[in-house]
Design an enzyme around this catalytic site. Structure first.
Site, short mmCIF file in Angstrom:
data_model
loop_
_atom_site.label_atom_id
_atom_site.label_comp_id
_atom_site.label_asym_id
_atom_site.label_seq_id
_atom_site.Cartn_x
_atom_site.Cartn_y
_atom_site.Cartn_z
N ASP A 137 0.87 -1.18 0.00
CA ASP A 137 0.00 0.00 0.00
C ASP A 137 0.90 1.23 0.00
OD1 ASP A 137 -2.22 1.92 0.71
OD2 ASP A 137 -3.32 0.05 0.94
N HIS A 160 2.15 1.89 -3.17
CA HIS A 160 1.24 2.82 -3.83
C HIS A 160 1.75 4.25 -3.80
CE1 HIS A 160 -2.48 -0.02 -3.22
NE2 HIS A 160 -1.48 -0.59 -3.87
#
Length: 307
Positions: A137, A160
């Protein structure tokens, strides 16, 4: 408190509760501390269940399951720390001020959900420097109530990217300002420099700068998304005074830059100063815009259609 070198210790969920009488508290981890397996009874009792592994705090604040949670900590230094395979967030810094984080190594598989490396919320005067973060993430996420946050010299990937937000979920008011992200190298990440807000949110994200970014095979190198998991065009969190300077590298997709904003002037005063992002092998890339007001200077590629 010292964890001796060349030793491993099995540690269940534990909270170190303040306020502390000492002016300086030091936790020195020279060896290795390990969490119990997910099936262990250590995770099944009381308020600690599935919420955090190690917590240093004054008040108790609920959040996603977190390996190391630092709440209400002022003049805090966290250095030379490594975290591997957290169940969700690795490190959360909440309601804190004067935080210096550096020399960290954070790792998790690229397909592990919600494993943010460092999450900052409701905190100010936070510095995150000289660290390597690769997760499933956000490498670093900065949420509402945060101001005067600096990210400098971070290697990010997989993951991310570095994200402001998400902000304004369920119509909530958000406030993020004075964030300086610089000298970050993104490798094989889903996103690079990202600002993400929910449709229908309130408040602002302003005075944000991304400087000296390097992208290596990044899906979405530069991204403002005011429709995070939504598709309508309600007013949202206002984004203003966002600056992108000296951005270089490659995008894995044709769209290297995306400024997708809601109507009503919710994205203004955006500046792009010197940027060249191509596809691998020099392939052509494009930028797309929606309701964004962008000024450019210097060499800018791909061309920003909302200039």
């Amino acid at each position: 408190m010292v964890v001796p070198a060349r030793r491993s210790f099995l540690v269940g969920p534990v909270s170190f509760k303040g306020p502390c009488a000492s002016a300086r508290v030091t936790v020195q981890i020279l060896g290795k501390i390990m969490a119990p397996p997910a099936t262990a009874s250590a995770w099944s009792g009381g308020r600690n269940r599935q919420q955090q592994w190690l917590m240093f705090y004054r008040p108790c604040v609920e959040s996603a399951p977190t390996a190391l949670k630092l709440v209400g900590c002022n003049n805090l230094e966290l250095r030379g720390f490594s975290s591997k395979d957290s169940p969700q967030m690795h490190i959360a810094i909440l309601e804190s001020s004067g935080v210096n984080v550096w020399g960290l190594t954070i790792t998790a598989p690229g397909n592990s959900p919600n494993t943010d490396g460092i999450h900052v919320g409701r905190s100010q005067n936070v510095r995150i420097t000289s660290s390597r973060i690769g997760t499933g993430d956000d490498c670093i996420s900065i949420s509402s109530g945060s101001r005067f946050v600096t990210v400098d010299g971070v290697q990010c990937g997989p993951g991310h990217g570095v994200s402001i937000g998400s902000l304004g979920k369920n119509g909530a008011a958000a406030a993020v300002e004075y964030v300086d992200v610089k000298n970050v190298h993104f490798t094989n990440t889903m996103n690079g420099a990202r600002i993400k807000t929910w449709e229908g949110g309130r408040g602002y994200a302003r005075s944000i700068s991304f400087t000296n970014m390097e992208f290596d095979n990044v899906d979405n190198p530069v991204l403002i998304d005011q429709f995070y998991t939504a598709s309508a065009s309600k007013l949202g969190v206002e984004i203003s005074n966002a600056t992108y300077t000296n951005l270089r590298g490659t995008s894995s997709r044709p769209t290297a830059v995306s400024f997708v904003c809601g109507g009503g002037g919710s994205c203004t005063d955006i500046h792009v100063n010197s940027m060249v992002i191509t596809g691998s092998g020099g392939r052509r890339t494009v930028a797309r815009c929606r309701n964004a007001k962008v000024a450019t200077s210097g060499q800018v590629y791909p061309q920003i259609p909302c200039s």
